[in-house]
Design a protein around this motif. Structure first.
Motif, short mmCIF file in Angstrom:
data_model
loop_
_atom_site.label_atom_id
_atom_site.label_comp_id
_atom_site.label_asym_id
_atom_site.label_seq_id
_atom_site.Cartn_x
_atom_site.Cartn_y
_atom_site.Cartn_z
N GLY A 294 0.82 -1.21 0.00
CA GLY A 294 0.00 0.00 0.00
C GLY A 294 0.86 1.26 0.00
N ILE A 295 1.96 1.23 0.74
CA ILE A 295 2.87 2.37 0.76
C ILE A 295 3.48 2.58 -0.62
N MET A 296 3.92 1.48 -1.25
CA MET A 296 4.55 1.60 -2.58
C MET A 296 3.56 2.13 -3.61
N PHE A 297 2.34 1.61 -3.58
CA PHE A 297 1.32 2.06 -4.53
C PHE A 297 0.96 3.52 -4.26
N GLY A 298 0.82 3.87 -2.99
CA GLY A 298 0.52 5.25 -2.64
C GLY A 298 1.62 6.20 -3.07
N VAL A 320 1.41 21.55 1.64
CA VAL A 320 0.71 21.37 2.91
C VAL A 320 -0.29 20.22 2.82
N ILE A 321 -1.02 20.12 1.72
CA ILE A 321 -2.03 19.06 1.56
C ILE A 321 -1.37 17.68 1.64
N TYR A 322 -0.29 17.47 0.87
CA TYR A 322 0.34 16.16 0.85
C TYR A 322 1.08 15.86 2.14
N SER A 323 1.60 16.89 2.78
CA SER A 323 2.23 16.67 4.09
C SER A 323 1.18 16.24 5.11
N ALA A 324 0.01 16.85 5.04
CA ALA A 324 -1.07 16.49 5.96
C ALA A 324 -1.54 15.05 5.72
N ILE A 325 -1.59 14.65 4.45
CA ILE A 325 -1.99 13.28 4.14
C ILE A 325 -0.96 12.29 4.67
N GLY A 326 0.32 12.59 4.45
CA GLY A 326 1.37 11.72 4.96
C GLY A 326 1.37 11.64 6.47
N ALA A 349 0.38 7.14 3.82
CA ALA A 349 1.79 7.43 4.09
C ALA A 349 2.58 7.47 2.79
N GLY A 350 2.23 6.57 1.85
CA GLY A 350 2.89 6.57 0.55
C GLY A 350 2.59 7.83 -0.24
#
Length: 440
Positions: A294-298, A320-326, A349-350
């Motif tokens: 899941g991490i690799m696909f993400g 900011v958006i992708y940091s919040a998702i991670g 996390a991916g």
């Protein structure tokens, strides 16, 4: 129409013609470079970086050595690669990229071929050290550098797609190489790996991978539009527009981006412990492997989508958006005890890894320009590689001390907050922006 009005319109038209004279002509070369970089990430990264671990079990049995002894070869490769990063960017700028990348890929292929004849572990140590030196330029640097030189418009999109294919390459080639090893033997697998690298990559490296457009031959980066002042200054200096590396290293932006690289590579290093964390939380080994998948696909999706959004949204907002998702992904992983939320956490996390893998090279390019981009990127990446190597052991030490990976997972959330703030501040303080404004 009055004379002043006519004169103003004529001056405006003249200025537009001067500006448009610097716009790139229709050319397929940038898109050929893009396709080549996609192949480089898909095949090169997929085979060189993602598959060595598949041989550990069979090599350990064949050579009668422990898993630790054979796995040390990959650590040697990583260390050699980190050291090479110190000067790889300068070398890439000095030598013809077509020759340099071709030699590196041919060298790596030759090492895979040689490994099929090895019968002692020390031989693998030497070959992996050499491979660590050779793979850095074509795999770690070339896609970002070549795309930055050949694309000014849609840079985020092409960088995101090309770099995102590295994760897809691992997904494709891991089962293929596993099949080779199981059905044909590890020696034949090494030989086939060498053949695939040569067939897929060398045509692009020999014919397509010019370091940058040659304006004397009418070549321009895709979407290239600059003011006359910038064009004249760059031509007079004989350099691409941008900040000299020595000056860049003394800027607050460089320091902040190095910090981002270090912090987010510490975060990424925990991926190697995710399967163990899930087992400790009651999941099976197979379920833990699904979380890693899941991490690799993400990560593949995250790299592609963040690149596109960097071109169309406010960059600070995208970061900011992708940091919040991670951040949310690592946080959910700390509390998830069943497969479905754990896999979802891994995917999130991916997605967040797109910040360090695509947004960071993009921000470096926008912050310092093209002039010494390869050198600056290589130094920033070197700091991140060293941090990652240390962090893998440090996360293990946290587990040994506390009996849990939860402190590391919570730490990752805090690191994302600091890294996002540093990247946004660094981007807003970018020195190349000021030079561009003054030149216009």
């Amino acid at each position: 129409m009055t004379e002043p009005t006519r004169r103003t319109q004529e001056e405006t038209t003249a200025n537009m013609e001067v500006r448009m004279s610097t716009q790139t002509k229709s050319s397929s070369r940038p898109w050929l470079v893009f396709i080549g970089c996609c192949v480089l990430s898909l095949v090169g990264f997929g085979l060189i970086v993602n598959t060595p671990g598949l041989y550990f079990t069979v090599l350990g049995e064949t050579l009668n050595v422990s898993r630790t002894q054979i796995a040390l070869a990959s650590s040697i490769m990583a260390i050699a690669g980190a050291v090479t990063m110190l000067f790889a960017g300068k070398v890439m700028k000095m030598l013809d990229s077509r020759i340099l990348i071709s030699v590196c890929i041919a060298g790596v292929a030759a090492l895979f071929l040689a490994q099929s004849f090895f019968n002692a572990v020390w031989q693998f140590y030497i070959s992996f050290a050499l491979m660590g030196i050779l793979y850095v330029i074509p795999i770690s640097l070339a896609p970002s550098v070549l795309l930055a030189n050949w694309f000014e418009s849609k840079l985020g999109m092409v960088m995101g797609i090309a770099l995102g294919l590295s994760g897809i390459g691992g997904t494709i080639f891991n089962p293929i190489v596993s099949w080779f090893i199981t059905n044909l033997g590890w020696q034949t697998s090494y030989r086939l790996t060498a053949l695939i690298l040569v067939i897929c990559i060398l045509p692009f490296s020999l014919l397509v991978f010019k370091f940058r457009p040659d304006e004397a031959k009418g070549e321009q980066a895709y979407g290239h539009i600059v003011s006359a002042a910038v064009a004249d200054d760059a031509q007079a200096a004989g350099e691409l527009p941008g900040i000299e590396s020595k000056k860049a290293y003394r800027t607050p932006t460089f320091v902040l981006l190095v910090l981002v690289s270090v912090l987010l590579q510490i975060v990424a290093a925990l991926v190697q412990h995710v399967s163990s964390h899930e087992i400790a939380h009651g999941l099976t080994l197979e379920q833990g492997a699904l979380v890693v998948s899941g991490i690799m696909f993400g990560a593949a999706i995250g790299k592609a989508t963040i690149g596109i959004l960097l071109d169309y949204l406010k960059p600070e907002l995208t970061i900011v958006i992708y940091s919040a998702i991670g951040l949310a992904g690592w946080g959910l992983m700390a509390v998830a005890t069943t497969p479905t939320p754990a896999i979802a956490a891994g995917f999130m996390a991916g997605l967040g890894q797109g910040v360090v893998l695509v947004a960071l090279p993009w921000v470096i390019r926008k912050s310092f320009g093209q002039r010494d981009y390869s050198e600056i990127l290589s130094i920033v990446s070197m700091f991140g590689a060293v941090a990652s190597a240390i962090a893998v052991t440090a996360h293990g030490a946290v587990f040994d001390a506390t009996g849990s990976y939860v402190p590391s997972l919570v730490g990752n959330m805090a690191l994302y907050v600091v890294a996002a703030a540093c990247m946004v501040i660094g981007f807003r303080m970018r020195p190349f922006k000021e030079i561009t404004k003054q030149a216009k």
